[in-house]
Design a protein around this motif. Structure first.
Motif, short mmCIF file in Angstrom:
data_model
loop_
_atom_site.label_atom_id
_atom_site.label_comp_id
_atom_site.label_asym_id
_atom_site.label_seq_id
_atom_site.Cartn_x
_atom_site.Cartn_y
_atom_site.Cartn_z
N LEU A 34 0.83 -1.21 0.00
CA LEU A 34 0.00 0.00 0.00
C LEU A 34 0.86 1.25 0.00
CD1 LEU A 34 -2.65 -0.97 2.70
CD2 LEU A 34 -3.04 -0.80 0.24
N GLN A 35 0.39 2.27 -0.71
CA GLN A 35 1.02 3.59 -0.63
C GLN A 35 0.69 4.19 0.74
OE1 GLN A 35 3.06 4.54 -2.84
NE2 GLN A 35 2.34 4.19 -4.92
N ASP A 36 1.51 5.14 1.20
CA ASP A 36 1.25 5.79 2.48
C ASP A 36 -0.16 6.37 2.51
OD1 ASP A 36 3.78 5.21 3.41
OD2 ASP A 36 4.61 7.17 2.85
N GLY A 37 -0.86 6.14 3.62
CA GLY A 37 -2.20 6.68 3.81
C GLY A 37 -3.31 5.84 3.18
N GLN A 38 -2.97 4.78 2.48
CA GLN A 38 -3.97 3.93 1.84
C GLN A 38 -4.30 2.74 2.74
OE1 GLN A 38 -5.49 4.91 -1.04
NE2 GLN A 38 -4.18 6.71 -1.01
N TYR A 40 -6.38 -1.34 3.10
CA TYR A 40 -6.76 -2.54 2.36
C TYR A 40 -8.11 -2.34 1.68
CZ TYR A 40 -2.89 -5.13 4.52
OH TYR A 40 -1.65 -5.56 4.91
N GLU A 41 -8.98 -1.55 2.30
CA GLU A 41 -10.28 -1.26 1.67
C GLU A 41 -10.08 -0.47 0.38
OE1 GLU A 41 -9.60 -0.79 4.96
OE2 GLU A 41 -10.87 -2.40 5.79
N ASP A 42 -9.12 0.45 0.39
CA ASP A 42 -8.81 1.20 -0.83
C ASP A 42 -8.29 0.25 -1.92
OD1 ASP A 42 -9.42 3.64 0.46
OD2 ASP A 42 -7.35 3.87 1.15
N ALA A 43 -7.44 -0.69 -1.51
CA ALA A 43 -6.91 -1.68 -2.46
C ALA A 43 -8.04 -2.53 -3.03
CB ALA A 43 -5.86 -2.56 -1.79
N ALA A 44 -8.98 -2.91 -2.18
CA ALA A 44 -10.12 -3.72 -2.65
C ALA A 44 -10.97 -2.93 -3.64
CB ALA A 44 -10.96 -4.19 -1.46
N ALA A 45 -11.19 -1.65 -3.36
CA ALA A 45 -12.02 -0.83 -4.25
C ALA A 45 -11.37 -0.65 -5.61
CB ALA A 45 -12.29 0.53 -3.60
N VAL A 46 -10.08 -0.33 -5.65
CA VAL A 46 -9.41 -0.12 -6.93
C VAL A 46 -9.25 -1.44 -7.68
CG1 VAL A 46 -6.99 -0.22 -6.16
CG2 VAL A 46 -7.65 1.31 -8.02
N SER A 47 -9.08 -2.53 -6.95
CA SER A 47 -8.98 -3.85 -7.58
C SER A 47 -10.31 -4.26 -8.20
CB SER A 47 -8.53 -4.90 -6.56
OG SER A 47 -7.24 -4.61 -6.10
N SER A 48 -11.39 -3.95 -7.51
CA SER A 48 -12.72 -4.25 -8.05
C SER A 48 -12.97 -3.45 -9.32
CB SER A 48 -13.78 -3.92 -6.99
OG SER A 48 -15.07 -4.16 -7.50
#
Length: 128
Positions: A34-38, A40-48
């Motif tokens: 993850l980038q700073d400040g991001q 796992y939910e952000d990763a899930a959203a962008v992956s979706s």
């Protein structure tokens, strides 16, 4: 996540496997942080969003995306894996041929704002 060189290497490897790969799924596992400040939910959203875009591109209609978040793993905070599963080498190759300029490439660029995925592995996966 993608570079022209890595895509050319992928294509060469897949061609080398020939017909035996056609029956097997192709699985690419990206090692991400993850980038700073991001989150796992952000990763899930962008992956979706990436998966939805990829599913709309020729060859990517049946791609699956799986995220692996550490539970009990030798991993640093913010590490995760992005797993792309293609049903076969034909679908993978078709997708790679039309990736440039596609909605998937645009979504891929947004992914970079959330995480960096510097290394990956490609596997021929056979379900038993």
């Amino acid at each position: 996540m993608k570079s022209i060189i890595s895509r050319l290497i992928i294509a060469a490897i897949l061609l080398g496997f020939g017909a035996s790969v056609q029956a097997a799924r192709i699985v690419q596992i990206w090692n991400c942080t993850l980038q700073d400040g991001q989150t796992y939910e952000d990763a899930a959203a962008v992956s979706s969003a990436w998966a939805k875009a990829a599913n709309g591109v020729a060859g990517g209609e049946n791609f699956e995306v799986i995220l692996n978040f550490p539970l009990a793993a030798d991993a640093d905070e913010g590490d995760f894996s992005f797993v792309l599963v293609a049903p076969n080498a034909t679908a993978w190759g078709t997708f790679e041929d039309v990736y440039e300029g596609s909605a998937a490439q645009e979504a891929d660029e947004s992914f970079g704002e959330v995480a960096t995925c510097d290394t990956s592995q490609i596997w021929r996966s056979v379900k038993m």
